[in-house]
Write an enzyme that holds these catalytic residues in place. Structure first.
Site, PDB file in Angstrom:
ATOM      1  CD  GLU A  60      40.416  53.474  38.098  1.00  0.00           C
ATOM      2  OE1 GLU A  60      40.418  54.153  39.133  1.00  0.00           O
ATOM      3  OE2 GLU A  60      41.462  52.965  37.606  1.00  0.00           O
ATOM      4  NE  ARG A 273      46.946  50.677  42.520  1.00  0.00           N
ATOM      5  CZ  ARG A 273      46.002  50.056  41.831  1.00  0.00           C
ATOM      6  NH1 ARG A 273      45.922  48.735  41.886  1.00  0.00           N
ATOM      7  NH2 ARG A 273      45.146  50.724  41.084  1.00  0.00           N
ATOM      8  N   GLY A 316      49.503  42.306  34.580  1.00  0.00           N
ATOM      9  CA  GLY A 316      48.363  41.578  34.048  1.00  0.00           C
ATOM     10  C   GLY A 316      48.222  40.154  34.545  1.00  0.00           C
ATOM     11  CD  GLU A 317      52.044  36.752  34.710  1.00  0.00           C
ATOM     12  OE1 GLU A 317      52.235  36.045  33.711  1.00  0.00           O
ATOM     13  OE2 GLU A 317      52.818  36.798  35.695  1.00  0.00           O
ATOM     14  CG  ASN A 341      38.464  44.969  43.464  1.00  0.00           C
ATOM     15  OD1 ASN A 341      37.577  44.619  44.225  1.00  0.00           O
ATOM     16  ND2 ASN A 341      38.588  44.477  42.241  1.00  0.00           N
ATOM     17  CB  ILE A 343      35.738  42.085  44.000  1.00  0.00           C
ATOM     18  CG1 ILE A 343      34.907  43.051  44.854  1.00  0.00           C
ATOM     19  CG2 ILE A 343      34.825  41.197  43.169  1.00  0.00           C
ATOM     20  CD1 ILE A 343      34.158  44.101  44.063  1.00  0.00           C
ATOM     21  CD  GLU A 344      40.902  41.500  39.935  1.00  0.00           C
ATOM     22  OE1 GLU A 344      42.071  41.233  40.303  1.00  0.00           O
ATOM     23  OE2 GLU A 344      40.647  42.233  38.965  1.00  0.00           O
TER      24      GLU A 344
END
Length: 427
Positions: A60, A273, A316-317, A341, A343-344
């Site tokens: 999020e 994750r 964060g990578e 997700n 999408i990335e």
């Protein structure tokens, strides 16, 4: 269940909730920090005009990035108070928004008791409270309505499974839905489900996750990571398993080890994750006799040196990992965990593989599969077979990657539509 009963249950559960925080703090020390914020007893200084945006955890928070940037541009006199529930979400926010300085401050959202939510709102007197995606906090929503604070559910999604749970909650969920000032839903299906709970003002904007732009620094880091993978030898095909969950890694490792068809030198890039599981996953690799390298131990001087598996034990990578791979599996979908997700990965033009269990991102996943941007597989064996096929077939990989990129680009623009709606309700 009505709101009075709901509030009472919160107070009864609070000792256990705090105990669980302390327990989780054994592996993630962040859970033992900032308890005053969780109880609405402390937080950033008040006084400045504030918009509260709640992004519960990592996904999020990353999705909120274009919304935060757009709101700061639209309201130059305001700061954003970015709230979370997890230390990893907070760390992600700190990394993403550090360049905004004091215009973005962070805190944990207080637990959803009536007194804590009132104390939080009285402290900051926000111009609006924006909840991202699936976050419905009945007492917070009720308190906003009583105090005249616009309360918005942005980038909203609601699966059929979550709708059934919401209906079981009875009056408390219906009251919360009716009190929303605005709901900006990702799809028509999401909007229909949310309206069925009683929300009066629901608009379809699309998903803001399509508007998240890969940072140049992340792409450079991906290039650097790729250079470490191939240093001292030929190009190595890279299969990324991103955001894997407990139980999946063992299945993937067994199927990968047993595969006789993967190209020579193929590297499995495994990114769990949850960071508290990094060491556990490392043990799964070595227990199978596979050689392991860890992202945290790479530097300018050392390459992967022929390791079978690279463990992505960093925060964060994810964009860098996507940039470094040839094809990607999106975790949480081989087992009934709902998926993550995709999408990335699509935004970087990577062929995507998913399992059968994608109910958390069902509509986007179905559309990606229909567009040829993603491929659904029934189990870990099929996953490795399809990954191997793509690693061997350059033309097929490029074609699927181009379709993934087209899929991602076609859905951009949700942030602009969302902020235009927000400007109608934020004073």
């Amino acid at each position: 269940m009505n709101r009075t009963l709901y509030s009472g249950l919160w107070w009864l559960a609070l000792p256990a909730v705090l105990g669980r925080l302390w327990w989780r703090g054994r592996k993630e020390p962040g859970y033992r920090e900032h308890w005053g914020e969780r109880l609405a007893l402390s937080g950033p200084a008040e006084g400045q005009a504030t918009i509260v945006l709640h992004a519960v955890s990592v996904g999020e928070t990353r999705a909120a990035e274009p919304v935060v940037d757009a709101l700061l541009a639209a309201y130059p006199d305001c700061r954003i108070l970015l709230t979370h529930m997890t230390p990893t979400g907070r760390a992600t926010g700190r990394q993403l928004f550090a360049h905004h300085g004091e215009r973005v401050v962070q805190a944990y959202l207080p637990y959803d008791t009536a007194s804590m939510t009132r104390r939080f709102l009285r402290r900051y007197r926000p111009r609006a409270v924006i909840l991202m995606e699936t976050e419905v906090w009945p007492n917070l929503i009720h308190a906003c309505a009583r105090m005249g604070v616009p309360i918005v559910l942005a980038n909203a999604r609601l699966s059929e499974r979550s709708l059934k749970r919401g209906r079981k909650a009875g009056a408390v969920m219906g009251e919360a839905a009716r009190a929303f000032t605005l709901v900006a839903a990702q799809t028509e299906l999401d909007a229909g489900r949310i309206r069925s709970l009683g929300a009066p003002n629901v608009e379809v904007t699309g998903s803001v996750k399509f508007d998240v732009t890969p940072p140049a620094a992340a792409l450079e880091k991906g290039d650097w990571l790729r250079s470490r993978i191939r240093a001292g030898g030929p190009e190595r095909p890279v299969f990324l398993c991103a955001s894997t969950r407990e139980g999946e890694e063992a299945l993937i490792l067994d199927a990968w080890r047993q595969s006789a068809d993967k190209p020579a030198g193929s590297l499995l890039l495994l990114v769990p994750r949850h960071p508290q599981r990094f060491d556990e996953v490392a043990s799964l690799v070595t227990a199978r006799g596979m050689s392991l390298a860890r992202r945290s131990q790479l530097d300018l001087e050392h390459a992967i040196d022929g390791a079978d598996v690279l463990l992505g034990d960093s925060m964060g990578e994810m964009f860098a990992y996507y940039a470094a791979c040839d094809c990607a599996y999106i975790g949480g979908s081989l087992l009934p965990l709902g998926g993550q997700n995709l999408i990335e990965a699509c935004a970087l033009g990577k062929p995507v593989l998913v399992g059968e269990h994608t109910f958390n991102f069902l509509d986007a996943t179905i559309e990606a599969v229909d567009d040829g941007a993603a491929l659904r597989v029934p189990d870990a064996g099929a996953l490795v077979r399809e990954a191997t096929r793509l690693l061997r077939d350059h033309a097929a990989r490029m074609e699927m990657g181009a379709k993934a990129l087209a899929f991602a680009r076609r859905h951009r623009g949700a942030t602009l539509r969302t902020v235009e709606l927000l400007q109608r309700v934020i004073r």
